[in-house]
Every structure is written in structure tokens, then in C-alpha cells.
Enzyme design. Structure first.
Site, PDB file in Angstrom:
ATOM      1  N   ASP A   8       7.079 -54.471  44.175  1.00 22.08           N
ATOM      2  CA  ASP A   8       6.992 -55.048  42.748  1.00 22.08           C
ATOM      3  C   ASP A   8       6.609 -53.776  41.765  1.00 22.08           C
ATOM      4  OD1 ASP A   8       7.810 -57.136  44.201  1.00 22.08           O
ATOM      5  OD2 ASP A   8       5.816 -58.265  43.839  1.00 22.08           O
ATOM      6  N   ASP A 130      11.439 -70.697  43.272  1.00 26.74           N
ATOM      7  CA  ASP A 130      10.234 -70.859  43.301  1.00 26.74           C
ATOM      8  C   ASP A 130       9.685 -72.138  43.171  1.00 26.74           C
ATOM      9  OD1 ASP A 130      10.602 -68.018  43.174  1.00 26.74           O
ATOM     10  OD2 ASP A 130      10.141 -67.809  41.088  1.00 26.74           O
TER      11      ASP A 130
END
Length: 251
Positions: A8, A130
């Protein structure tokens, strides 16, 4: 089972968030190219890369760094973070991304994303499902697609989300239990088994909560994203890849 080590990115640094919260950020290094090359040397074939700057502001998308990581590492890269248009997908594909992850846009503008499947092909697109548990007053309890930076559940059930895109050949799905992301509390295997049973044609990727090699052994998904567990030294990437190779063809 494909092991996707994760990177990330925020301002070029390697970070991890806790449950997607930018205020709960841990930095693990300033050289993502070096990290990616280390993953390649350990035997990885894929990298999962999230551009958190691009997720917050598309104008800050780190396209140049993405291209540098792909070129230097030679890894296949699955990437996303704030994809808001066809142009975003095209730019990432041009930079060398093997697969682009699309999340909120698929909820807000499903027809736009359906058109992307037609243009780029189902192998180029991975939908990010998600999810968070919801118990709305006027509908049944279950997993709903999370929105607003994972702060609330949308009105769209996970099953509805997958059915909409199953009609255009949906193949790759990254399913994250948002309550477990970055927590190292174990994977939601029950959720993944439910998805696999209902949508057997999908190549499902698990994400959120991986804390041990035992978690990997318990999964029967096509792939799994591993982030914090690697950075915290819970186990080595080589050990994870060995499990993935052994489970290949059984997931």
C-alpha cells in the site's frame, strides 16, 4: 492458491492501515521498488498494489511509481485505489498493470463498469467487494458493500453486487471483510465459503485478517492478499508461497 503480497502506497512510502483508517497508519519503508523486488526474489509471481494517494485524490495517482515497480520487479501487478473512470483504467493498463481493481465505482455506476468489462475484458478487471455486516430495518441482515471509506454499509447486498456483474462475465473478485483488514485476527472463512458456494465460477481472493500460516491452510479461495502479516514477520513469504503451490488446483 495464488499468494498476493501487498504493498500500500502513500507518498511513495510502504504503509498499512488499520481497517482502512488513514489516521491509523504504520509505515514499513520508503522504497517500494526494493520491497517488490524482494517479493520477486522470494518467488512471488503477483503483487497486489494499492495507491492510497490515488484513492483519496485521483490527481495524486502514483502512475509513474507503479510503472517503475512493474518494470524493476517483473511481477504481474494487480492494482487499484480510487478508480473513478474509464480513463483511470486505461492509464493503469498503459502503465503495465496486469489487472485493475474497481470498487466503489461499480456500486455507484454499474453500467459504466459493465462497459469496461466489454472493452478491457474480464481478465483485466477485478471487482473489490469490500463488505461489512449490516442489519437494516427494512431488509434482512447480511453482508453489504461498504462505502464512504468503509464507514457505512450501502443498500447493496454482496450477493446482488456479484449477480449484477456475473451477467457480463465477472471472473475475479477481491472480497475484504472490512472489520478484519489490517487486524491480523484471522480470515473470515465462513464468508468466503458462502461466496464460493453461491458463485462457483468466480476466482475469489480473500483479504483481511491473515495472521498465520494456519489461516492460509484454512482458506479454499483461489487467491489471498497478505500485507501486515509479512511486514510484522508473522511468517515468511516463502512459507506462504509453498502453501499456495501445494493448494494450487484444489481451490
Amino acid at each position: 492458491m495464488i499468494i498476493y503480497p501487498a504493498i500500500d502506497l502513500i507518498e511513495g512510502a510502504v504503509v498499512r492501515l488499520h481497517k482502512g483508517d488513514f489516521a491509523q497508519k504504520t509505515t514499513y519503508g520508503s522504497n517500494p521498488v526494493e520491497v517488490a523486488c524482494g517479493y520477486r526474489e522470494a518467488g512471488a509471481g503477483w503483487l497486489h498494489l494499492v495507491d492510497l494517494d490515488g484513492a483519496k485524490n485521483p490527481q495524486n495517482r502514483q502512475i509513474g511509481l507503479l510503472g517503475e515497480i512493474i518494470g524493476a520487479s517483473g511481477l504481474k501487478v494487480q492494482t487499484g485505489g480510487g478508480i473513478r473512470s474509464r480513463a483511470d483504467v486505461a492509464a493503469l493498463a498503459e502503465a503495465g498493470a496486469s489487472r485493475i481493481v474497481i470498487g466503489s465505482l461499480a456500486v455507484r455506476e454499474p453500467e459504466t463498469v459493465r462497459e469496461m468489462f466489454a472493452e478491457f475484458g474480464r481478465e483485466k478487471i477485478c471487482l473489490a467487494a469490500d463488505v461489512m455486516w449490516g442489519e437494516p430495518e427494512d431488509d434482512e441482515a447480511g453482508y453489504y458493500i461498504a462505502v464512504s471509506g468503509w464507514q457505512e454499509a450501502s443498500a447493496m447486498k454482496l450477493s446482488q453486487f456479484l449477480e449484477i456483474f456475473g451477467e457480463v462475465g465477472l471472473r475475479h473478485v477481491l472480497c475484504t471483510d472490512t472489520s478484519r483488514d489490517g487486524t491480523m485476527t484471522g480470515c473470515n472463512t465462513a464468508l468466503y465459503e458462502e461466496v464460493k458456494t453461491s458463485f462457483p465460477a468466480i476466482q475469489l481472493q480473500a483479504s483481511g485478517g491473515v495472521s498465520s500460516l494456519g489461516d492460509l491452510e484454512a482458506l479454499s479461495t483461489h487467491g489471498v492478499i497478505i500485507g501486515k502479516a509479512l511486514y510484522e514477520g508473522a511468517f515468511g513469504l516463502g512459507e506462504a508461497l509453498a502453501i499456495g503451490r501445494r493448494k494450487a488446483g484444489t481451490c
